[in-house]
Design a protein around this motif. Structure first.
Motif, mmCIF file in Angstrom:
data_model
loop_
_atom_site.group_PDB
_atom_site.id
_atom_site.type_symbol
_atom_site.label_atom_id
_atom_site.label_comp_id
_atom_site.label_asym_id
_atom_site.label_seq_id
_atom_site.Cartn_x
_atom_site.Cartn_y
_atom_site.Cartn_z
ATOM 1 N N GLY A 27 -17.817 -23.750 30.143
ATOM 2 C CA GLY A 27 -19.206 -23.784 29.696
ATOM 3 C C GLY A 27 -20.173 -23.197 30.704
ATOM 4 N N LEU A 28 -19.909 -23.417 31.999
ATOM 5 C CA LEU A 28 -20.871 -22.949 33.012
ATOM 6 C C LEU A 28 -20.541 -21.573 33.579
ATOM 7 C CD1 LEU A 28 -21.550 -26.251 35.014
ATOM 8 C CD2 LEU A 28 -23.011 -25.170 33.310
ATOM 9 N N VAL A 29 -19.270 -21.185 33.550
ATOM 10 C CA VAL A 29 -18.893 -19.937 34.238
ATOM 11 C C VAL A 29 -18.171 -18.940 33.315
ATOM 12 C CG1 VAL A 29 -17.588 -18.943 36.152
ATOM 13 C CG2 VAL A 29 -18.707 -21.147 36.434
ATOM 14 N N ARG A 33 -22.988 -15.164 28.355
ATOM 15 C CA ARG A 33 -24.325 -15.575 27.906
ATOM 16 C C ARG A 33 -24.491 -15.141 26.451
ATOM 17 N NH1 ARG A 33 -28.258 -12.611 30.003
ATOM 18 N NH2 ARG A 33 -29.786 -14.250 30.285
ATOM 19 N N ASP A 39 -28.618 -18.101 28.775
ATOM 20 C CA ASP A 39 -27.779 -19.183 29.319
ATOM 21 C C ASP A 39 -28.021 -20.521 28.634
ATOM 22 O OD1 ASP A 39 -26.150 -17.942 31.318
ATOM 23 O OD2 ASP A 39 -27.975 -17.595 32.481
ATOM 24 N N ALA A 40 -29.086 -20.629 27.849
ATOM 25 C CA ALA A 40 -29.358 -21.897 27.146
ATOM 26 C C ALA A 40 -28.196 -22.274 26.229
ATOM 27 C CB ALA A 40 -30.646 -21.777 26.341
ATOM 28 N N ARG A 42 -25.259 -22.495 26.889
ATOM 29 C CA ARG A 42 -24.260 -23.322 27.596
ATOM 30 C C ARG A 42 -24.463 -24.816 27.312
ATOM 31 N NH1 ARG A 42 -21.782 -19.641 30.614
ATOM 32 N NH2 ARG A 42 -22.979 -17.814 31.249
ATOM 33 N N ILE A 43 -25.671 -25.177 26.936
ATOM 34 C CA ILE A 43 -25.940 -26.583 26.587
ATOM 35 C C ILE A 43 -25.174 -26.967 25.317
ATOM 36 C CG2 ILE A 43 -27.774 -28.204 25.891
ATOM 37 C CD1 ILE A 43 -29.669 -26.746 27.748
ATOM 38 N N TYR A 45 -22.168 -26.583 24.586
ATOM 39 C CA TYR A 45 -20.817 -27.121 24.815
ATOM 40 C C TYR A 45 -20.817 -28.633 25.067
ATOM 41 C CZ TYR A 45 -20.102 -22.145 25.328
ATOM 42 O OH TYR A 45 -20.105 -20.791 25.106
ATOM 43 N N ILE A 106 -36.160 -24.816 26.536
ATOM 44 C CA ILE A 106 -35.889 -23.422 26.905
ATOM 45 C C ILE A 106 -36.181 -22.504 25.720
ATOM 46 C CG2 ILE A 106 -34.128 -21.790 27.677
ATOM 47 C CD1 ILE A 106 -32.563 -24.185 28.818
ATOM 48 N N VAL B 23 -23.288 -20.270 38.997
ATOM 49 C CA VAL B 23 -23.943 -21.337 38.224
ATOM 50 C C VAL B 23 -25.432 -21.386 38.539
ATOM 51 C CG1 VAL B 23 -24.082 -23.842 37.974
ATOM 52 C CG2 VAL B 23 -21.865 -22.714 37.925
ATOM 53 N N MET B 26 -27.834 -18.620 37.026
ATOM 54 C CA MET B 26 -28.098 -18.507 35.581
ATOM 55 C C MET B 26 -29.561 -18.824 35.276
ATOM 56 S SD MET B 26 -26.546 -21.909 33.781
ATOM 57 C CE MET B 26 -24.941 -21.859 34.501
ATOM 58 N N GLU B 27 -30.007 -18.343 34.135
ATOM 59 C CA GLU B 27 -31.380 -18.622 33.699
ATOM 60 C C GLU B 27 -31.507 -20.115 33.386
ATOM 61 O OE1 GLU B 27 -32.153 -16.446 30.147
ATOM 62 O OE2 GLU B 27 -31.858 -14.524 31.139
ATOM 63 N N ASP B 28 -32.639 -20.676 33.674
ATOM 64 C CA ASP B 28 -32.923 -22.083 33.350
ATOM 65 C C ASP B 28 -31.815 -23.005 33.849
ATOM 66 O OD1 ASP B 28 -35.341 -21.524 31.740
ATOM 67 O OD2 ASP B 28 -33.911 -20.513 30.440
ATOM 68 N N VAL B 32 -29.930 -26.423 32.127
ATOM 69 C CA VAL B 32 -28.512 -26.358 31.735
ATOM 70 C C VAL B 32 -27.696 -27.358 32.562
ATOM 71 C CG1 VAL B 32 -26.467 -24.886 31.601
ATOM 72 C CG2 VAL B 32 -28.711 -23.940 31.012
ATOM 73 N N SER B 35 -28.433 -30.973 31.698
ATOM 74 C CA SER B 35 -27.788 -31.502 30.484
ATOM 75 C C SER B 35 -26.351 -31.932 30.793
ATOM 76 C CB SER B 35 -27.828 -30.476 29.348
ATOM 77 O OG SER B 35 -27.023 -29.379 29.669
ATOM 78 N N TYR B 36 -25.640 -31.155 31.625
ATOM 79 C CA TYR B 36 -24.270 -31.528 32.000
ATOM 80 C C TYR B 36 -24.286 -32.778 32.890
ATOM 81 C CZ TYR B 36 -22.085 -27.287 30.141
ATOM 82 O OH TYR B 36 -21.605 -26.302 29.300
#
Lengths: 241, 69
Positions: A27-29, A33, A39-40, A42-43, A45, A106, B23, B26-28, B32, B35-36
């Motif tokens: 999810g992060l890497v 995008r 990148d929003a 990724r939330i 997941y 975002i 990590v 990344m944007e915002d 992000v 949230s994790y």
């Protein structure tokens, strides 16, 4: 002395941890995008699996409640599963709202909008907080269980309203990308895979939590009975002395 | 771990450094990662509370009253 863990829960826990590790990495890497969301995305997941598990938890609560009210064996075990599932569902519904708000900040520039999907989801969350409050009301265990089961069977009717709110009304929230009735999945393969692993991870986590928490409820019940028995015996001893 | 090793691809520290940079770039990232992090903290808190309470109560209940064992 044995707790609430078994070989099954340990196995489920290991699978959940392994899948979670992938969700964080993927999810992060690893995943790309999104063209529109950046990148929003990724939330998604954590947001989508949270929402899925909350729905699942509330449906399980309703099924267990139906088992208690109408099943051939009206065991309080159904009530323990219903309660445990609702507690876990409320946690994941809360996470859905929070992660959705962060995504909304975002994407829309606002943490909150009184949009049909957001409003119905918040209503569902509050309903199940109410359900947990009803479970805490006074009464005999059987009476409390039946009362809570009726509330659970009514509350679950909100889920279709939440899920189809984006279709029934004009909504800021996007429509289903994966469970699209047309079968057209608009996601990159790795993104779809990571989302799938997230759903598996959260489902395993849910199962693990419900197993442990329903067993914990059984321990609380038995330990409470033991304390009551000891108190009665002490009173009788005092009266006899 | 020396500076040279830290810059060497294939080492754990190098990979973790690249991971952290990716990590954070990344944007915002705050939203992000937030949230994790929030999800992890909330879930771990419930897991810890469940296990702690189960460990406290388990000695008070006989194994015969634990049908899952």
């Amino acid at each position: 002395m044995r707790g609430t863990g078994t070989a099954t829960t340990r196995g489920i826990g290991v699978v959940a941890l392994a899948c979670m590790a992938w969700v964080v990495w993927g999810g992060l890497v690893a995943t790309p995008r999104d063209v529109v969301q950046g990148d929003a995305v990724r939330i998604m997941y954590v947001h989508v699996p949270s929402a899925w598990v909350a729905y699942l938890a509330f449906v399980v609560t309703a099924v267990a409640s139906a088992g208690l009210l109408f099943g051939p064996r009206r065991s309080l075990g159904f009530d323990r599963v219903a309660g445990a599932s609702a507690e876990v569902g409320v946690l994941f519904m809360g996470l859905t709202l929070v992660t959705g708000s962060l995504w909304g900040r975002i994407t829309w520039g606002e943490f909150w909008q009184w949009d049909p999907r957001l409003t119905t989801t918040a209503f569902l969350f509050v309903t199940y907080l109410g359900y947990l409050a009803v479970r805490g009301l006074d009464g005999a265990p059987e009476q409390r269980a039946r009362r809570a089961a009726v509330v659970a069977l009514l509350a679950v009717l909100e889920i279709p309203l939440v899920h189809f709110s984006v279709v029934l009304w004009r909504s800021l929230h996007q429509r289903a990308s994966v469970l699209d009735p047309g079968g057209d999945v608009k996601l990159d393969d790795l993104m779809l895979f990571t989302l799938f692993v997230g759903v598996v991870a959260f489902t395993c986590l849910y199962t693990w939590l419900v197993l442990h928490r329903s067993r914990l409820a059984a321990l609380v019940e038995v330990a409470g009975r033991g304390e009551l028995d000891r108190a009665i015996a002490a009173r009788r001893a005092e009266a006899g002395a | 771990m020396t500076d040279a090793a830290m810059r060497m691809p294939g080492t754990t520290v190098f990979e973790m450094h690249v991971f952290a940079m990716d990590v954070l770039a990344m944007e915002d990232a705050g939203f992000v990662l937030g949230s994790y992090a929030l999800s992890a903290v909330a879930i771990l808190a419930l897991v810890a509370a469940t296990l702690r309470r189960a460990r406290r109560l388990a000695p008070l209940v006989r194994d015969e009253d634990k049908p899952w064992t």
